[in-house]
Design a protein around this motif. Structure first.
Motif, PDB file in Angstrom:
ATOM      1  N   PRO A 159      68.752  23.331  -8.628  1.00 34.78           N
ATOM      2  CA  PRO A 159      68.898  23.751  -7.229  1.00 34.78           C
ATOM      3  C   PRO A 159      68.241  22.787  -6.255  1.00 34.78           C
ATOM      4  O   PRO A 159      68.750  22.572  -5.151  1.00 34.78           O
ATOM      5  CB  PRO A 159      68.231  25.132  -7.190  1.00 34.78           C
ATOM      6  N   HIS A 160      67.146  22.168  -6.659  1.00 28.91           N
ATOM      7  CA  HIS A 160      66.480  21.224  -5.763  1.00 28.91           C
ATOM      8  C   HIS A 160      67.263  19.912  -5.671  1.00 28.91           C
ATOM      9  O   HIS A 160      67.276  19.266  -4.618  1.00 28.91           O
ATOM     10  CB  HIS A 160      65.050  20.985  -6.237  1.00 28.91           C
ATOM     11  N   ALA A 161      67.919  19.530  -6.746  1.00 23.36           N
ATOM     12  CA  ALA A 161      68.801  18.366  -6.681  1.00 23.36           C
ATOM     13  C   ALA A 161      69.954  18.629  -5.722  1.00 23.36           C
ATOM     14  O   ALA A 161      70.357  17.749  -4.942  1.00 23.36           O
ATOM     15  CB  ALA A 161      69.332  18.035  -8.075  1.00 23.36           C
ATOM     16  N   ILE A 162      70.491  19.843  -5.747  1.00 24.71           N
ATOM     17  CA  ILE A 162      71.590  20.200  -4.841  1.00 24.71           C
ATOM     18  C   ILE A 162      71.101  20.232  -3.400  1.00 24.71           C
ATOM     19  O   ILE A 162      71.787  19.743  -2.489  1.00 24.71           O
ATOM     20  CB  ILE A 162      72.193  21.553  -5.259  1.00 24.71           C
ATOM     21  N   LEU A 163      69.921  20.783  -3.166  1.00 28.66           N
ATOM     22  CA  LEU A 163      69.364  20.786  -1.810  1.00 28.66           C
ATOM     23  C   LEU A 163      69.187  19.358  -1.298  1.00 28.66           C
ATOM     24  O   LEU A 163      69.480  19.061  -0.132  1.00 28.66           O
ATOM     25  CB  LEU A 163      68.024  21.525  -1.794  1.00 28.66           C
ATOM     26  N   THR A 164      68.715  18.472  -2.159  1.00 26.45           N
ATOM     27  CA  THR A 164      68.548  17.067  -1.770  1.00 26.45           C
ATOM     28  C   THR A 164      69.881  16.463  -1.354  1.00 26.45           C
ATOM     29  O   THR A 164      69.995  15.817  -0.299  1.00 26.45           O
ATOM     30  CB  THR A 164      67.953  16.265  -2.940  1.00 26.45           C
ATOM     31  N   ALA A 165      70.901  16.663  -2.187  1.00 28.48           N
ATOM     32  CA  ALA A 165      72.212  16.080  -1.904  1.00 28.48           C
ATOM     33  C   ALA A 165      72.798  16.638  -0.610  1.00 28.48           C
ATOM     34  O   ALA A 165      73.403  15.902   0.180  1.00 28.48           O
ATOM     35  CB  ALA A 165      73.156  16.338  -3.076  1.00 28.48           C
ATOM     36  N   GLY A 199      60.693  20.926   0.218  1.00 25.09           N
ATOM     37  CA  GLY A 199      59.415  20.278   0.485  1.00 25.09           C
ATOM     38  C   GLY A 199      58.303  20.832  -0.386  1.00 25.09           C
ATOM     39  O   GLY A 199      57.460  20.085  -0.888  1.00 25.09           O
ATOM     40  N   ARG A 200      58.304  22.159  -0.575  1.00 27.78           N
ATOM     41  CA  ARG A 200      57.286  22.779  -1.429  1.00 27.78           C
ATOM     42  C   ARG A 200      57.403  22.272  -2.856  1.00 27.78           C
ATOM     43  O   ARG A 200      56.413  21.903  -3.491  1.00 27.78           O
ATOM     44  CB  ARG A 200      57.453  24.301  -1.402  1.00 27.78           C
ATOM     45  N   TRP A 201      58.633  22.234  -3.377  1.00 30.81           N
ATOM     46  CA  TRP A 201      58.859  21.792  -4.757  1.00 30.81           C
ATOM     47  C   TRP A 201      58.499  20.321  -4.936  1.00 30.81           C
ATOM     48  O   TRP A 201      57.891  19.935  -5.937  1.00 30.81           O
ATOM     49  CB  TRP A 201      60.322  22.036  -5.121  1.00 30.81           C
ATOM     50  N   ALA A 257      65.001  27.377   5.630  1.00 32.34           N
ATOM     51  CA  ALA A 257      64.301  27.891   4.445  1.00 32.34           C
ATOM     52  C   ALA A 257      64.551  27.008   3.229  1.00 32.34           C
ATOM     53  O   ALA A 257      63.674  26.848   2.368  1.00 32.34           O
ATOM     54  CB  ALA A 257      64.754  29.322   4.153  1.00 32.34           C
ATOM     55  N   GLY A 258      65.747  26.415   3.151  1.00 36.97           N
ATOM     56  CA  GLY A 258      66.052  25.515   2.044  1.00 36.97           C
ATOM     57  C   GLY A 258      65.270  24.224   2.131  1.00 36.97           C
ATOM     58  O   GLY A 258      64.766  23.712   1.119  1.00 36.97           O
TER      59      GLY A 258
END
Length: 232
Positions: free
Chosen positions: A4-10, A80-82, A74-75
């Motif tokens: 999910p964090h990879a998807i948020l980055t993209a 950023g937290r992760w 929120a995403g």
């Protein structure tokens, strides 16, 4: 939780439809964090339900219209937290090294051909990374974002360089080994080829390779892209 964090980055790099995102994944992030198209679509639904992304309304509503997704505040906060959270290296496992260890007791039949095949694959990937580096990072392209993306690419280059060098060394070692090693020889705790028993009864890694080294890079076919590539 890295997909999910990879998807948020993209999506922060470029809002995309699910189809476009899967294509971008295959050509960039997928080099170091692979995922199937089904996994990506499933995760998009979860992120949207969690309020971390939203689907943008189509400009011209039509049947079959692809929905673009963008990251909500929120995403961005979650990413950023992760990113700032400390993580330990994952335990390393590699079947090729384990097979070499096993060959010390059951023989090396068939391994040379596979070592040559692995070397060819890593040489091909290394050449691709270097070509992309030359193309995408000309002199003077050194913004903070570009430098971080280049750092990711350099990780791929260095990893492939290690594997090509190590595999060449392994093939050289094979020229000095008997055609078959079917019996243990020497004293207890000694493997044919000179493996030395360590405290606790475990031999060192075959070929002197530390067990903590990173694994093989994921190889993908198709258009040449790279792990640190930015949005198209």
């Amino acid at each position: 939780m890295s997909l999910p964090h990879a998807i948020l980055t993209a999506l922060l790099e470029k809002p995309s439809s699910g189809l476009e995102l899967t294509r971008r994944f295959d050509k960039s992030i997928g080099y170091f964090w692979s995922a199937t198209h089904q996994q990506i679509y499933r995760e998009l639904g979860r992120l949207e339900a969690a309020g971390l992304i939203r689907g943008l309304p189509a400009k011209e509503p039509a049947r079959g219209q692809k929905k673009d997704y963008e990251v909500l505040p929120a995403g961005r906060e979650e990413l950023g937290r992760w990113t700032a959270t400390s993580q330990d290296p994952k335990p390393y496992r590699d079947a090729l090294l384990l097979r070499l260890r096993a060959a010390a007791v059951v023989g090396t039949a068939g391994l040379r051909v596979d070592l040559e095949r692995h070397l060819e694959l890593h040489e091909r990937q290394l050449a691709e990374y270097r070509e992309i580096e030359e193309r995408d990072f000309p002199p003077g392209k050194d913004s903070p974002e570009d430098r971080l993306r280049h750092l990711v690419l350099r990780g791929g280059v260095d990893l492939e360089t290690f594997w090509t060098q190590w595999l060449r060394h392994a093939l050289e070692e094979f020229t000095e080994l008997p055609g078959e090693q079917t019996e243990r020889s020497g004293q207890d705790g000694e493997l044919p080829g000179g493996g030395v028993e360590l405290p606790g009864g475990d031999q060192g890694s075959p070929g002197g390779v530390p067990e903590s080294l990173g694994g093989e890079a994921e190889l993908h076919g198709g258009e040449a892209e790279w792990p640190g590539r930015g949005p198209e």
